[in-house]
Design an enzyme around this catalytic site. Structure first.
Site: not given
Length: 225
Positions: A16, A123
């Site tokens: 992430d 993301s």
């Protein structure tokens, strides 16, 4: 190079971006003096609403670029904290495009690549904001891919958002180690079938006991230990 679990069973390591590689509060920190005593509260509200908007849209079956949600969340935060000068809005948004990477990020990515593992970002950020952030942080040469959820048309934790990583690397999901500082994202990754590692930077209590990480570390330094 001998790798600790779960890296020893991985072909790729996927991160992430916001809160994991990039410090989401660094945008406000750059303007803290001008913001005044509400700087921390403003930053926390901004982040909370940014995430909340992504969850609500996903549950409604709708989608908007993450940058749009970032702008809307800042507008809410400024409205909630009216003592903060609204003329700071443009500067705060510009700072968000170039967030600081955590200090250990470059060395960790370099070590993973030396070990022969693929590296990527997956993301909620849209492509333009991710490209700007990765370039500003000097990470572009350290990643094999920067994956936005844009092509999936939904945000994490929807499974088709996570689908982007195994499709990019051409490996089974079980062969991907996924790292996030967001416990909800780790829950989603566990449900999906990744080997999730929670980067619990702020010492938060655990939750989602049925969707546990395979490891918990305080910073990326702990991944290779």
């Amino acid at each position: 190079m001998s790798l600790p679990a779960p890296l020893d069973r991985a072909d790729a390591v996927v991160f992430d971006a916001y809160g994991t590689l990039l410090d989401v509060h660094s945008a406000v920190q750059r303007h803290a003096a001008a913001i005044g005593p509400q700087a921390q509260a403003l930053s926390e509200t901004w982040r909370q609403k940014q995430l909340e908007y992504s969850w609500v849209l996903s549950l409604c079956g709708r989608y908007a670029p993450f940058w749009t949600l970032t702008e809307r969340a800042l507008d809410f935060a400024l409205a909630k904290h009216p003592d903060v000068d609204r003329d700071l809005r443009s500067g705060l948004l510009e700072a968000y495009r170039s967030l600081d990477a955590y200090a250990e990020v470059p060395a960790t990515l370099d070590a993973l690549r030396r070990a022969g593992l693929g590296t990527a970002i997956l993301s909620n950020g849209d492509t333009a904001m991710l490209d700007a952030a990765v370039n500003a942080a000097g990470l572009e040469g350290r990643l094999d891919a920067v994956l936005s959820v844009d092509p999936a048309g939904t945000f994490k934790t929807a499974p088709r958002a996570y689908d982007l990583a195994p499709a990019r690397f051409g490996v089974a999901r079980e062969r991907i180690v996924f790292l996030s500082s967001n416990r909800w994202d780790i829950a989603g990754a566990a449900a999906y079938g990744f080997a999730p590692v929670w980067v619990n930077r702020t010492g938060q209590p655990d939750e989602y006991p049925d969707l546990a990480p395979v490891r918990v570390i305080r910073s990326l330094d702990g991944l290779l230990v």
